[in-house]
Design an enzyme around this catalytic site. Sequence first.
Site, PDB file in Angstrom:
ATOM      1  N   VAL A  55       0.860  -1.177   0.000  1.00 47.16           N
ATOM      2  CA  VAL A  55       0.000   0.000   0.000  1.00 47.16           C
ATOM      3  C   VAL A  55       0.899   1.229   0.000  1.00 47.16           C
ATOM      4  O   VAL A  55       1.901   1.269   0.718  1.00 47.16           O
ATOM      5  CB  VAL A  55      -0.925  -0.003   1.239  1.00 47.16           C
ATOM      6  CG1 VAL A  55      -1.876   1.182   1.191  1.00 47.16           C
ATOM      7  CG2 VAL A  55      -1.698  -1.310   1.330  1.00 47.16           C
ATOM      8  N   GLU A  56       0.545   2.221  -0.806  1.00 46.14           N
ATOM      9  CA  GLU A  56       1.433   3.363  -1.050  1.00 46.14           C
ATOM     10  C   GLU A  56       1.937   4.041   0.213  1.00 46.14           C
ATOM     11  O   GLU A  56       3.055   4.534   0.254  1.00 46.14           O
ATOM     12  CB  GLU A  56       0.724   4.406  -1.923  1.00 46.14           C
ATOM     13  CG  GLU A  56      -0.520   4.980  -1.242  1.00 46.14           C
ATOM     14  CD  GLU A  56      -1.272   5.985  -2.107  1.00 46.14           C
ATOM     15  OE1 GLU A  56      -1.250   5.841  -3.329  1.00 46.14           O
ATOM     16  OE2 GLU A  56      -1.894   6.891  -1.515  1.00 46.14           O
TER      17      GLU A  56
END
Lengths: 268, 268, 308, 308
Positions: A55-56
């Site tokens: 996840v970023e």
Amino acid sequence: MEKHYSKNYAREELMSIEASRFIKSTDTVILGTGLPMVAAIFAQKTHAPGVNFVVESGSIDPILPFAPFTVADPIIGHMAVKTGTLRDVLGCLVQRGLVDIGFLGGAEIDQFGNINSTSIGDPRKPKVRFPGSGGANSIASCVPKLLIIAIHEKRRFPPRVQFITSPGYIDGPDGRKKAGLRMDRPDIIVVTDLCVMQINPNTGRLELTKLMPGVTADEVYENTGFEPKLRKEIGEVELPTEEELKILRYEVDADHIYLKEFSKQSGA
Amino acid sequence: MEKHYSKNYAREELMSIEASRFIKSTDTVILGTGLPMVAAIFAQKTHAPGVNFVVESGSIDPILPFAPFTVADPIIGHMAVKTGTLRDVLGCLVQRGLVDIGFLGGAEIDQFGNINSTSIGDPRKPKVRFPGSGGANSIASCVPKLLIIAIHEKRRFPPRVQFITSPGYIDGPDGRKKAGLRMDRPDIIVVTDLCVMQINPNTGRLELTKLMPGVTADEVYENTGFEPKLRKEIGEVELPTEEELKILRYEVDADHIYLKEFSKQSGA
Amino acid sequence: MSKVSKNSKVMSKKEAVETFVFDGAIVGMGGQNVARCAVNLAHEIIKQGKKDLTLTGCNLSIHMDLLVGAGLVRKCEFGLGGMGRFGATFQFKRAIEEGRMEAEDFDHLTMVSRFLAGEMGIPFIPVRGLMGSDIINYQAASTEKKCEIINNPWNRGEKVMLVPAMQPDVTIVHVQKADEIGNIIIQGIASHEPELIRASKATIVSCEEVVSTEFFRRNSDYTTVSYHYIDAIVEQPFGAYPTSTYGYYNFDADHISYYQQCARAGGEEYKKYMNEYIYGCETFDGFLEKCGGGKKRSQLKQEMLRSM
Amino acid sequence: MSKVSKNSKVMSKKEAVETFVFDGAIVGMGGQNVARCAVNLAHEIIKQGKKDLTLTGCNLSIHMDLLVGAGLVRKCEFGLGGMGRFGATFQFKRAIEEGRMEAEDFDHLTMVSRFLAGEMGIPFIPVRGLMGSDIINYQAASTEKKCEIINNPWNRGEKVMLVPAMQPDVTIVHVQKADEIGNIIIQGIASHEPELIRASKATIVSCEEVVSTEFFRRNSDYTTVSYHYIDAIVEQPFGAYPTSTYGYYNFDADHISYYQQCARAGGEEYKKYMNEYIYGCETFDGFLEKCGGGKKRSQLKQEMLRSM
């Protein structure tokens, strides 16, 4: 094991389940917020237990018990092997070329698979302003396989997006190459509540490859701003099983944050 | 407090003490291995208790009870505020412009303050190969004040080093600017066992600014491959105090790794 | 003059903002979305009316929207402005739509690359994205040169996109632990903050708790950023409220939703929010009391414990 | 085909080196000076006679010198070759002086910047050093283009030095803790290793102990590098001997000095060292026994405890 198919589902539900089917157990997937999280967590809980998410915001391979509220929800780092940084994820995994699938949504998606999440109208004084790229531009630029999930509406699928936030094939088969993108022929798959469309790298355009049960090609055309070519071997999206729906409804999205409660929605 | 000066010292000892005097309590100093560590730790234990050290291997502001064996000695991270990486130190502190003093040694040092730690003879098949730059090139390129400590020998101080590993003023006052170095007029101070030399930014050359007690300018010239100009206000290096020698000998370099035991050396 | 200080940097938010934030400053924004936004420092900037600000970061969220809503921002330079499932950052959205604020769109990776170049002291850095997108076809009027495409010297014919380093004038960030000289620990995901902080010319840190320097020296592997980059330490428990701080408390969905309702409505309703919750609160602790006080705080703490 | 695997990567050094090191490979070297050099993996490469290697890293030390001494290295690309107070890396020194090996000199920051570009997947990166030095006036015959100076697009007239990304074919590194799928923790100073490992096409990790994946998932803030970059995990206590592993054991000054004596002498004396301590030891544990066994090991453990 025998499969018990169910017809008591909403199309949005089957859309999430169908999108999840493009994820394999060996994949590394970068997840955007919203329906991508629902579909990806569903994949991990069913046919792709080995899949690893990133996840970023910096969470690397978390084990997500349910779909988080946002990419920055406290649960996002749950049991991750590393809670790191945006650079770790978008730089040293996505841009580095180690992520197999980028999984995104989008306000507008066009026939070339371009995504607009920036604005409608003149970007300097837009009619409608959207949130902007986030990590989507880098993801779409770098991954070999882009999975897009979106509700099918005519205005959401124009011939040409008003602003290319995240490049698909830009304007044709060589669009990416001409622009200078190293990943010049990625796979692009769009899953909606009406159908599945996939890019033909030779034309750089989306083609209609599967229909949701009960949906006709005409119905898709009526709701699409462009005319996706029909693939010869066009198929039907496999029905969900009772077990699958149970997992989706009661584990992945138990609080119905992303999918309306089916009973309420259908009026059942 | 009255100072009790001592004359029972070796010049190498006073060299370390004199070098330490160029360090202030508010400075951030990047330390090379060897005598720079001895002098810097001495500074911290005496007149500059607030000084903070960083070491290329990733140690940030350690409290060093004695001079470590190398920059990778296990003690190097002792009580550091952060044990990080080479990038943290050489990238985000030195290159970022936050370090006040670079403290180095060198195999050859010339009249422009250039340092050679690479080789003698054709670099592709050298007569003598040295270890190479380490972090010295970046340090010499980026810091506003470069402190160099070295034993004074004629062959160590040639008119022109055979290989510029770490740039001083290169070939004159505008040498650094012409080469493209942003830090174009750094202070450079060379402390040896015979004297102190400092750069004159207007000529780009080292000048003789202080002599060790009992050393004459002629003695320096005899042992130097170039002729450092005499500063008008040439001074004498202040004698060490008994207290200072005690700290140097019994705390900083207790195992005599860097400085020979004075009694043995002097035959006392 | 040394740029680094080892003196105590503990001060009030008032002093910190007065000293380090100035009209026209480029302000780096820590936190993202519903996590660790330095809301307490944003409130203080609003109270002091520091104006003509350029805000920069990755996911600009409620702290940005408050500053925009207060009319203090002339430009945002960012990856995304929004609050996920809570919807758009409505004051931001409207300010752009009405042409009252410049939006310089980048992408998260591009922004963090720009901060990386900033913290490394290099003038620009290549990125693999942006090419082929409209992000590079538009730039704000005040931007000189948004990006540049050059040929790869190691592979002629290959185009490479360069973006310029970003070194904000001052960054505001909220973290879990800090000591008085400015060492900080970020627990959980750290987003773009290590790069942002080290790139900035000054940084104001608000924290849940001030711990001893000894704590850092004994746990030196876990220090996120050392004191060299930090200029002010403000102790403010629940300083990220209504967003979350990992390990301490969850975000408050109720208050965020209420803010969103006011921000979306705009006009009088938004003014009412600002008056009641910012201008009308002498201190941030007062704001916290108004938002449900101790009962709300222990509820959010409990929620965090359950999600860990 | 996914490039990342979550399967167990635990294997013998023999299998790891057979699988991932090949003749002509560019080999990234973890460790530095007297700390955490992957000596056990260097021994295995020597036993397998993998040749025509290019070694790259920052402070190349005894592990490099052994490979050079064994005649397996055609080029080094590095910041420094040496062992501090223990003197030069003599086999390296002699091989360069005799023109038997190429030396491509860079600087530590330049090398770590090249690994940073490598881990970020970008083709090159600017550095502020090198300009005005002779480092850029000489390059090895086999190097195509060592560096390039361009004008800063944001400040015409300013020269900027670019260096190319470095992505080694395989990196060897010794760390404190790893799990079987390849998550690793480096304790204490980490030098250039996080960037090096993530830049490499494959990485062999030897470690003091294999711990559970659960351990990493419960301490996820402390993971240095996640499994995505790791291809082989080799459990080898004292695997860095005679160099140190922080938290576990000190370097062995006696053995290093003895090695230095042999390496400096060269010829028969060096051959004798190699025969006795490498070719003559069936396993690395056998080597450890020959070097003083359990008594030596507990002495070095004690020394480490005292310096922590």
